[in-house]
Scaffold this motif. Structure first.
Motif, PDB file in Angstrom:
ATOM      1  N   GLN A   3       4.401  -0.211   0.745  1.00  0.00           N
ATOM      2  CA  GLN A   3       2.960   0.048   0.879  1.00  0.00           C
ATOM      3  C   GLN A   3       2.618   1.504   0.533  1.00  0.00           C
ATOM      4  O   GLN A   3       1.642   1.760  -0.158  1.00  0.00           O
ATOM      5  CB  GLN A   3       2.507  -0.235   2.315  1.00  0.00           C
ATOM      6  CG  GLN A   3       2.874  -1.597   2.844  1.00  0.00           C
ATOM      7  CD  GLN A   3       1.847  -2.626   2.511  1.00  0.00           C
ATOM      8  OE1 GLN A   3       2.007  -3.364   1.554  1.00  0.00           O
ATOM      9  NE2 GLN A   3       0.804  -2.686   3.279  1.00  0.00           N
ATOM     10  N   ALA A   4       3.417   2.432   1.039  1.00  0.00           N
ATOM     11  CA  ALA A   4       3.142   3.857   0.816  1.00  0.00           C
ATOM     12  C   ALA A   4       3.222   4.202  -0.667  1.00  0.00           C
ATOM     13  O   ALA A   4       2.433   5.016  -1.167  1.00  0.00           O
ATOM     14  CB  ALA A   4       4.119   4.712   1.624  1.00  0.00           C
ATOM     15  N   ILE A   6       2.597   2.142  -3.212  1.00  0.00           N
ATOM     16  CA  ILE A   6       1.402   1.594  -3.870  1.00  0.00           C
ATOM     17  C   ILE A   6       0.189   2.462  -3.568  1.00  0.00           C
ATOM     18  O   ILE A   6      -0.589   2.791  -4.465  1.00  0.00           O
ATOM     19  CB  ILE A   6       1.159   0.131  -3.455  1.00  0.00           C
ATOM     20  CG1 ILE A   6       2.232  -0.764  -4.071  1.00  0.00           C
ATOM     21  CG2 ILE A   6      -0.235  -0.331  -3.889  1.00  0.00           C
ATOM     22  CD1 ILE A   6       2.123  -2.221  -3.693  1.00  0.00           C
ATOM     23  N   ARG A   7       0.023   2.847  -2.320  1.00  0.00           N
ATOM     24  CA  ARG A   7      -1.126   3.691  -1.963  1.00  0.00           C
ATOM     25  C   ARG A   7      -1.077   5.020  -2.717  1.00  0.00           C
ATOM     26  O   ARG A   7      -2.096   5.509  -3.199  1.00  0.00           O
ATOM     27  CB  ARG A   7      -1.187   3.924  -0.460  1.00  0.00           C
ATOM     28  CG  ARG A   7      -2.426   4.714  -0.049  1.00  0.00           C
ATOM     29  CD  ARG A   7      -2.614   4.749   1.438  1.00  0.00           C
ATOM     30  NE  ARG A   7      -3.060   3.501   1.998  1.00  0.00           N
ATOM     31  CZ  ARG A   7      -4.323   3.070   2.003  1.00  0.00           C
ATOM     32  NH1 ARG A   7      -5.264   3.788   1.424  1.00  0.00           N
ATOM     33  NH2 ARG A   7      -4.637   1.943   2.579  1.00  0.00           N
ATOM     34  N   GLU A   8       0.104   5.584  -2.857  1.00  0.00           N
ATOM     35  CA  GLU A   8       0.275   6.825  -3.613  1.00  0.00           C
ATOM     36  C   GLU A   8      -0.132   6.622  -5.075  1.00  0.00           C
ATOM     37  O   GLU A   8      -0.822   7.458  -5.661  1.00  0.00           O
ATOM     38  CB  GLU A   8       1.758   7.232  -3.530  1.00  0.00           C
ATOM     39  CG  GLU A   8       2.037   8.692  -3.701  1.00  0.00           C
ATOM     40  CD  GLU A   8       3.511   8.970  -3.424  1.00  0.00           C
ATOM     41  OE1 GLU A   8       4.263   9.080  -4.415  1.00  0.00           O
ATOM     42  OE2 GLU A   8       3.886   9.043  -2.248  1.00  0.00           O
ATOM     43  N   LEU A  10      -2.175   4.333  -6.224  1.00  0.00           N
ATOM     44  CA  LEU A  10      -3.629   4.132  -6.255  1.00  0.00           C
ATOM     45  C   LEU A  10      -4.371   5.462  -6.135  1.00  0.00           C
ATOM     46  O   LEU A  10      -5.340   5.706  -6.872  1.00  0.00           O
ATOM     47  CB  LEU A  10      -4.061   3.184  -5.134  1.00  0.00           C
ATOM     48  CG  LEU A  10      -3.738   1.717  -5.372  1.00  0.00           C
ATOM     49  CD1 LEU A  10      -3.886   0.924  -4.079  1.00  0.00           C
ATOM     50  CD2 LEU A  10      -4.620   1.140  -6.465  1.00  0.00           C
ATOM     51  N   ASN A  11      -3.935   6.311  -5.222  1.00  0.00           N
ATOM     52  CA  ASN A  11      -4.578   7.622  -5.080  1.00  0.00           C
ATOM     53  C   ASN A  11      -4.490   8.417  -6.375  1.00  0.00           C
ATOM     54  O   ASN A  11      -5.479   9.028  -6.805  1.00  0.00           O
ATOM     55  CB  ASN A  11      -3.957   8.405  -3.925  1.00  0.00           C
ATOM     56  CG  ASN A  11      -4.367   7.869  -2.567  1.00  0.00           C
ATOM     57  OD1 ASN A  11      -5.402   7.227  -2.413  1.00  0.00           O
ATOM     58  ND2 ASN A  11      -3.536   8.100  -1.574  1.00  0.00           N
ATOM     59  N   ARG A  68     -13.061   3.662   0.219  1.00  0.00           N
ATOM     60  CA  ARG A  68     -11.921   3.181   1.005  1.00  0.00           C
ATOM     61  C   ARG A  68     -10.996   2.344   0.129  1.00  0.00           C
ATOM     62  O   ARG A  68     -11.411   1.779  -0.884  1.00  0.00           O
ATOM     63  CB  ARG A  68     -12.356   2.377   2.217  1.00  0.00           C
ATOM     64  CG  ARG A  68     -13.060   1.081   1.888  1.00  0.00           C
ATOM     65  CD  ARG A  68     -13.490   0.373   3.161  1.00  0.00           C
ATOM     66  NE  ARG A  68     -14.345  -0.737   2.829  1.00  0.00           N
ATOM     67  CZ  ARG A  68     -14.460  -1.818   3.573  1.00  0.00           C
ATOM     68  NH1 ARG A  68     -13.761  -1.932   4.675  1.00  0.00           N
ATOM     69  NH2 ARG A  68     -15.262  -2.780   3.224  1.00  0.00           N
ATOM     70  N   ILE A  69      -9.754   2.322   0.546  1.00  0.00           N
ATOM     71  CA  ILE A  69      -8.723   1.507  -0.087  1.00  0.00           C
ATOM     72  C   ILE A  69      -8.082   0.682   1.019  1.00  0.00           C
ATOM     73  O   ILE A  69      -7.661   1.229   2.044  1.00  0.00           O
ATOM     74  CB  ILE A  69      -7.646   2.376  -0.766  1.00  0.00           C
ATOM     75  CG1 ILE A  69      -8.262   3.236  -1.866  1.00  0.00           C
ATOM     76  CG2 ILE A  69      -6.522   1.503  -1.315  1.00  0.00           C
ATOM     77  CD1 ILE A  69      -7.303   4.262  -2.465  1.00  0.00           C
ATOM     78  N   VAL A  70      -8.030  -0.629   0.818  1.00  0.00           N
ATOM     79  CA  VAL A  70      -7.366  -1.513   1.780  1.00  0.00           C
ATOM     80  C   VAL A  70      -6.469  -2.469   1.003  1.00  0.00           C
ATOM     81  O   VAL A  70      -6.757  -2.825  -0.127  1.00  0.00           O
ATOM     82  CB  VAL A  70      -8.368  -2.321   2.657  1.00  0.00           C
ATOM     83  CG1 VAL A  70      -9.171  -1.406   3.549  1.00  0.00           C
ATOM     84  CG2 VAL A  70      -9.287  -3.164   1.801  1.00  0.00           C
ATOM     85  N   TRP A  76      -4.552  -5.248  -3.477  1.00  0.00           N
ATOM     86  CA  TRP A  76      -5.211  -4.036  -2.999  1.00  0.00           C
ATOM     87  C   TRP A  76      -6.645  -3.987  -3.503  1.00  0.00           C
ATOM     88  O   TRP A  76      -6.932  -4.368  -4.638  1.00  0.00           O
ATOM     89  CB  TRP A  76      -4.437  -2.795  -3.464  1.00  0.00           C
ATOM     90  CG  TRP A  76      -3.149  -2.687  -2.725  1.00  0.00           C
ATOM     91  CD1 TRP A  76      -2.000  -3.393  -2.960  1.00  0.00           C
ATOM     92  CD2 TRP A  76      -2.896  -1.878  -1.595  1.00  0.00           C
ATOM     93  NE1 TRP A  76      -1.044  -3.048  -2.039  1.00  0.00           N
ATOM     94  CE2 TRP A  76      -1.569  -2.120  -1.188  1.00  0.00           C
ATOM     95  CE3 TRP A  76      -3.657  -0.955  -0.874  1.00  0.00           C
ATOM     96  CZ2 TRP A  76      -0.992  -1.482  -0.100  1.00  0.00           C
ATOM     97  CZ3 TRP A  76      -3.078  -0.313   0.209  1.00  0.00           C
ATOM     98  CH2 TRP A  76      -1.758  -0.579   0.586  1.00  0.00           C
ATOM     99  N   THR A  78     -10.180  -1.518  -3.717  1.00  0.00           N
ATOM    100  CA  THR A  78     -10.773  -0.194  -3.615  1.00  0.00           C
ATOM    101  C   THR A  78     -12.282  -0.332  -3.746  1.00  0.00           C
ATOM    102  O   THR A  78     -12.779  -0.991  -4.659  1.00  0.00           O
ATOM    103  CB  THR A  78     -10.253   0.753  -4.724  1.00  0.00           C
ATOM    104  OG1 THR A  78      -8.825   0.802  -4.670  1.00  0.00           O
ATOM    105  CG2 THR A  78     -10.823   2.150  -4.560  1.00  0.00           C
TER     106      THR A  78
END
Length: 127
Positions: A3-4, A6-8, A10-11, A68-70, A76, A78
């Protein structure tokens, strides 16, 4: 994929989008990505065509803000805003990952509108 991670990714993607860095923005996509714009009935197939399309947009964004991103697993979402020549588009991006890259994205774009007075007693303004 974690998850981390993917979030990275995406950011980094959204930051590159806001800065107009086309190469960094499109690094998140698989070579054979499919991107759908349901409101216009368009489908873009392949990272090369997606990047070319976005690179030729006549009205470069003047503002970009991720609200927000969920997500979890390979799905995912955004929610963000894009400003084009004084107009704000409220946007939702739904990304489906495969092997660490976006294999399918669906984007929805909506213009702002004035809320009708008849529902004032039940609503609050979003800050």
């Amino acid at each position: 994929m974690k998850q981390a991670t993917i979030r990275e990714a995406l950011n980094a993607h959204w930051q590159a989008s806001a800065q107009g860095d086309l190469d960094a923005e499109h690094a998140i996509y698989a070579e054979d990505v499919i991107c759908d714009y349901p409101q216009s009935g368009e489908r873009i197939v392949g990272r090369v065509d997606l990047q070319a399309l976005r690179g030729h947009h006549p009205g470069k964004p003047s503002g970009f803000e991720v609200r927000r991103i969920v997500g979890a697993g390979d799905l995912w979402i955004t929610e963000y805003t894009i400003s084009y020549t004084g107009r704000t588009a409220y946007t939702v991006s739904i990304m489906e990952f495969r092997d660490g890259k976006v294999a399918h994205e669906t984007q929805y774009f909506a213009d702002a509108f004035e809320a009708p007075d008849w529902r004032n007693q039940w609503v609050r303004k979003i800050p």
